[in-house]
Enzyme design. Structure first.
Site, PDB file in Angstrom:
ATOM      1  N   ARG C 112       8.412  23.013  93.976  1.00 15.94           N
ATOM      2  CA  ARG C 112       7.787  23.452  92.761  1.00 15.94           C
ATOM      3  C   ARG C 112       8.637  24.285  91.829  1.00 15.94           C
ATOM      4  NH1 ARG C 112       6.192  21.507  89.060  1.00 15.94           N
ATOM      5  NH2 ARG C 112       5.439  20.003  90.486  1.00 15.94           N
ATOM      6  N   LYS C 147      11.837  34.143  69.752  1.00 16.94           N
ATOM      7  CA  LYS C 147      10.593  33.687  70.307  1.00 16.94           C
ATOM      8  C   LYS C 147      10.519  33.050  71.486  1.00 16.94           C
ATOM      9  CE  LYS C 147       8.753  33.606  65.541  1.00 16.94           C
ATOM     10  NZ  LYS C 147       8.009  33.165  64.578  1.00 16.94           N
ATOM     11  N   LYS C 179      14.278  42.327  57.455  1.00 19.64           N
ATOM     12  CA  LYS C 179      13.179  41.554  56.975  1.00 19.64           C
ATOM     13  C   LYS C 179      12.658  42.438  56.111  1.00 19.64           C
ATOM     14  CE  LYS C 179      12.963  39.123  61.290  1.00 19.64           C
ATOM     15  NZ  LYS C 179      11.911  38.622  62.648  1.00 19.64           N
ATOM     16  N   GLU C 209      16.571  38.268  55.180  1.00 18.90           N
ATOM     17  CA  GLU C 209      15.289  37.496  54.870  1.00 18.90           C
ATOM     18  C   GLU C 209      14.946  37.715  53.314  1.00 18.90           C
ATOM     19  OE1 GLU C 209      11.455  36.915  57.668  1.00 18.90           O
ATOM     20  OE2 GLU C 209      11.230  38.679  55.845  1.00 18.90           O
ATOM     21  N   ASP C 230      12.913  32.145  53.912  1.00 23.66           N
ATOM     22  CA  ASP C 230      11.666  32.024  54.747  1.00 23.66           C
ATOM     23  C   ASP C 230      10.657  31.405  54.054  1.00 23.66           C
ATOM     24  OD1 ASP C 230      10.220  32.528  57.212  1.00 23.66           O
ATOM     25  OD2 ASP C 230       9.330  34.292  56.756  1.00 23.66           O
TER      26      ASP C 230
END
Lengths: 293, 293, 293, 293, 293, 293
Positions: C112, C147, C179, C209, C230
């Site tokens: 597993r 992320k 940002k 950004e 963005d």
């Protein structure tokens, strides 16, 4: 107590890898970061092999060679390592200390970690050997202190041994060293020594820092094992040594360096201790020469 | 690229404690060993309080004060700490950097760990500040290397910033540095650079080590971001700077020290880098004075 | 900057085991708990041997095969492992990726953990490959984000490379990404960029950004390395690309997915980035078939 | 066995921080790397404060809010945290889940780690809640599997509970699950069950995977606690449930998803289990809005 | 449920080394400290080889032999180990359990760690075997508790199995045990059991501590899996067993020891549990005889 | 060397939490496992508070109370702890040692870990106190050995101090103990002692194990600090003590227990050492009484 024989007669006992492998792994991980060796990984064609020589660029006393070489082995067990030098021995500038063969990528990725370890520890050993050579004619030992690089106590104490020096306490827990603050806060040396003896185990020695002959006499009367003669002028040091002779060991500290060491040792002290061996010794210049692709 | 303003205008950003507390805990544990501080535990009467001053014995640039003081706090949260100095500032000999108050036992048990941390990091900062002062008149930055003490990369790079220097790569994974070995094993610089660009992310800069003007020209033609001019005589260095001007940043390395720094910086290089800042800078002399029982 | 050649021409460089073995050990320990594999330990007669095939149940791009196989090896060095596939390659449903032979108990106990690792990482690679195929015709790179699954940054970034994508920042410390919050809190983009350049090392790139053409122009004027466009509509994106062409790299982000990717790539951006590759890609269906007792 | 009441009546019991703080620390360290947050550290003026709202961009079931918020607290204990939502509850898109106030630098440095944790765990909870809603009308429980993200077993199992699901085994050591491989290698189910009962503790339940009614009858005759009805067509499933009714619990697995769940649950099985809940659920879209400098 | 067959028929399944090697490494490190084995390192000439026999000085049941021998192997992979005994078997006083050959230094450095592990675990096994022999004639199992040495749960539970006993819960998370405090704080047993069933997974058994026949009847009516009959007089115990027969398993606890075990087992309980097996069993006397230099 | 005053006059110095908190955290984690306290979490209504008394069920010497109480604090900082007893003091059966108040869930979840720590350490202290009481009239110290529970060296040595005993070596690295194997392999005692003195630091004492008066005389002639008189009959022991008087400290070992201790101490030895204090002392019976919901 006796001054150590030369390195040939008294080889340094190697550290068990269990005492340093995690440290080397952390050092490698610190250098590889999250992405690994971007340069080698991206520029080298797959499968390129290499041979490289670890070389002392300057003369010095070697310490940490097995520890440095572990960097290659821990990154890639297939690396072949040929060891050509030995911890605790002096080498000339240009001496090949080891040859490593295998994946070029591994060799270049481990290079800096290995050199940092070897350079730092050999620097400690080299400084210690220099001081030992000055003290030895007078029968004095060179000892280190707890002024070590955080995290490297075990390794730097080992490097001191490689340099022909001896180790002082490894930490706060393997001997008693009563300094002026303890004396003052305990209400005097007698109270401090009595409490210490009452409390600690029978294998714990007691050393006491003294600054005057009166303090020295008090320490002797209390039967302490060692006195630390701190920052005493040479003249006072000689008197202290005479007073302590046969009653306890004597250690001189404070401003010990290659310029002062012989004169201090000549006073007849049993030991001279120096913090700079571990906190300020310059690294030995070592390098890795890739000789063949 | 610009040389940093002085410390007053450009304060050092402190490290998050999460980046050093485990390191300080390990340093404390290394000193306390299995039995703790035998001397303080056995000689001090229970409950004795003390006040102590952390003092710079020599003039220098401070780095690591919050890290050193964490040793007291992590051993005993009840210790009161009054901070009187700031990382990234110069102090005179005799300056009181901090005052700690609380259990005498804690203060004496944490003393050596705190001083080792502060002395080592301030030593790096002081050496960096010295070199920066020599390079600044020529607009050159001082940068460190990866020749750091194993396990202390984050802290020593921080100390370099405290000394007014700038950081080079933190590891093998945050930039490309193509050295002669990579060039040779990759089959030439062009192949190396092409492969690197094809492979790594768009935020990774490429620096190339060059030893001749021909190599420099090749690197410029390939559009690399920075060239490392390694061990070039001053005259050659000046030619290299002229050639690279406006095309890529220039970094001089090899034998940089306080004696050579001004002359090297005067060639107009953007940066001078020196490994000794982290591997061989002597510790700053710091001490803890217990002033009151 | 160039789009990566196909996998055959540009093989994925394997991770050093030191970068993942502790992770695999923790994954095994998490599954074994305190008592180990109760089922296998209690039901299997001692000494039973088995052979098992690790199989892709669905077509996809493989990533993490050596990492998954380490689960068997770390549990029992005597397990024989025959590797039949390679990270960074596409496989058909039903492809046998590896065969393991040895103690049935070990094979079932590690199953597993191995499958979880392989399935998760191949899921990331497969999603990346899908997006890369859509972007490649337009010369755009696919890049990942921060992320990622907590604790798996190194492994998931590697899986992105296996999928033919490129890595964005590995963390907060290997590049600057300004940002809108930084811009606002810094008092404008100019102040932010100036401070960043003054402070960080010469190998740190700056990405900014931007949401409007005016912001883009300001960023270009400041000479930043990359702009992150963005959530721009396609039309605006095309204008932005035209404006930035030859001045800085362009990265489009926001709502990139297999349905939108081709259109976004067709605008001429250098890169498209997508968080879902690491936080929401479904695992690839992989299984272990025990073929022989 | 009974299906859980709704969240309001049956609140989720929070995890002790000791079960996740190390994980969050590792996640923060993974993002901060060796140099920390270059962008925030270099662009933000010292001392800037901020307020930020953690917001659900999409509707979903919340899980991991205290875990995510620990990222701010562990980076800086001075951050003020106002919790406005609760694990185990559904929220609308746009819901403010928490407000954090304090040093802008800390808030921006911890942002991604916090969002990654919250998004991933809420994604698991949201998928579980969706499946639970489909199964609940038929009195069937939704249960997870051991197909979890390596290193996140405790957290993802918790997220399943937040989603209204129930936990299957936490590892190989808290229950027996005899699969076809065990059966074959043990020499039949009877031998396997007898050995298991003879060996393991009295608090260990036994579940057996069956594929046919004959196998099911054998398992029932052996008195096992639960049967896992793997990949059975609905019709066969219904027969199996009828056969097992009152004799052992029934769990259906294989291809369970929102499209199939109601039909499977309608067969009367006690539980339906699905691996995708933990290995392939998309993250919930969560964000941090800085509202004030 | 059945009483285990004798050791010959039911061999103990060995632990995977991944479950204990870190523990053994920590034990070695704890003994080696920072300086290593001062005595062996300083007194033994380099290169001295030795052979040593690990011997049981007293008769007993062996547990932990592979774990103890790992101490030699982890210190030095070159040590040859000849295993002559097996965990889970009885030995006479004087039995040679293993022979180790290699560097005398390693053998002496690992000696105490190995003996501490073997002595402690064999002590647990020996006490368990003694109790098992008394209970077996009545068909009662001996089970351990969670009263284990902190840090040694996995190892001591294994030792219990080596002694022929069975394991109770491994921790708070693998079964429900409702004690009087839970009952009282939950508002009665019924509420506690209902809430537990509603909340926990389908593979979690429920055991309930009862002190009276009325409580026992309530537990039976609630259908719990096991009752813990705590500190009941023999007469009451017999009535309880009669009442519970065929409805739930019965476990007697409280004051179980070799003097009381047979009488308690004779009441017909399914299990007798005793905390002393793990918290107070004396170590088995084991030694290492160096037979040849 | 002097026998310790009674506990009132010579309070035990508490351990710094940094020396045990990680151990307690591991013990808690070992009990909580992956899922936490299923019973308390599922049966207790949210928010229930409780008060509980930690009680000694038997008379004994307390050791480890702050360590045990840390289990509550580390699980939940909001738990209120009222300490009513002190390490190093004797208590009657029924004595309340501490009262804890707060979340019932926390109190029940931490209970077993806290009791295991307190019971085990107080068991060591109680056994030590018993032996000390027998030896004290003769002025002999009771000392422990390295036969400690793996992982608990620091804590058990502390418990010995709480019991009025003294500590022998903490590990292989804080003193020299030359046993018969070292003597044989080194080529005799003289060679061993000479090499040891030449090699190790000046704060390391040397103890030598002797079995005959001839060996004792040799050790005395070599000026060793302590002799370990192993397994000598009382008569021989008396002669050995007479011979060593004033020349070195004497430690008797081998078969020391409460029946033999007084007779051995009466021979005039300075110390008696006993391994059973740490490897075989039964735990003290301690419990937690929940007094109020």
């Amino acid at each position: 107590m006796s001054v150590p024989a030369d390195a040939a007669a008294n080889p340094v006992v190697p550290l068990y890898p269990i005492l340093y492998e995690d440290f080397v792994r952390r050092a490698l991980a610190e250098d590889l970061g999250r992405a690994g060796d971007l340069t080698s990984d991206s520029t080298l064609p797959p499968g390129v092999q290499a041979e490289a020589r670890m070389v002392a660029r300057a003369a010095g006393r070697i310490a940490g060679l097995p520890i440095a070489l572990a960097a290659f082995r821990l990154l890639d067990p297939a690396i072949e390592i040929e060891v050509r030098a030995e911890d605790g021995r002096d080498v000339e500038a240009g001496t090949v200390l080891a040859v490593v063969r295998g994946a070029a990528r591994t060799i270049l990725s481990a290079e800096r970690t290995a050199l940092n370890l070897l350079g730092q520890l050999s620097g400690v050993a080299t400084a210690t050997r220099e001081l030992s050579a000055l003290a030895a004619p007078y029968g004095a030992r060179v000892v280190c202190t707890r002024k070590t690089t955080p995290g490297m106590r075990t390794l730097e104490k080992y490097a001191v041994r490689c340099g022909g020096g001896h180790n002082h306490r490894f930490g706060l827990d393997d001997a008693i060293l009563i300094k002026d603050n303890h004396r003052a806060l305990a209400g005097g040396l007698r109270a401090a020594v009595v409490r210490a003896r009452q409390t600690v185990g029978h294998l714990v020695k007691i050393e006491v820092e003294v600054e005057t002959l009166a303090q020295l006499q008090e320490a002797i009367d209390l039967g302490v094992d060692v006195v630390l003669l701190d920052n005493m002028p040479l003249d006072l040091l000689r008197q202290a040594v005479a007073l302590a002779k046969g009653k306890c060991l004597t250690e001189a500290s404070g401003g010990i360096n290659p310029r002062s060491a012989a004169a201090v040792a000549a006073t007849g002290v049993d030991m001279i201790s120096a913090g700079y061996l571990t906190h300020s010794a310059p690294a030995l210049d070592v390098a890795l020469d890739v000789v063949e692709g």
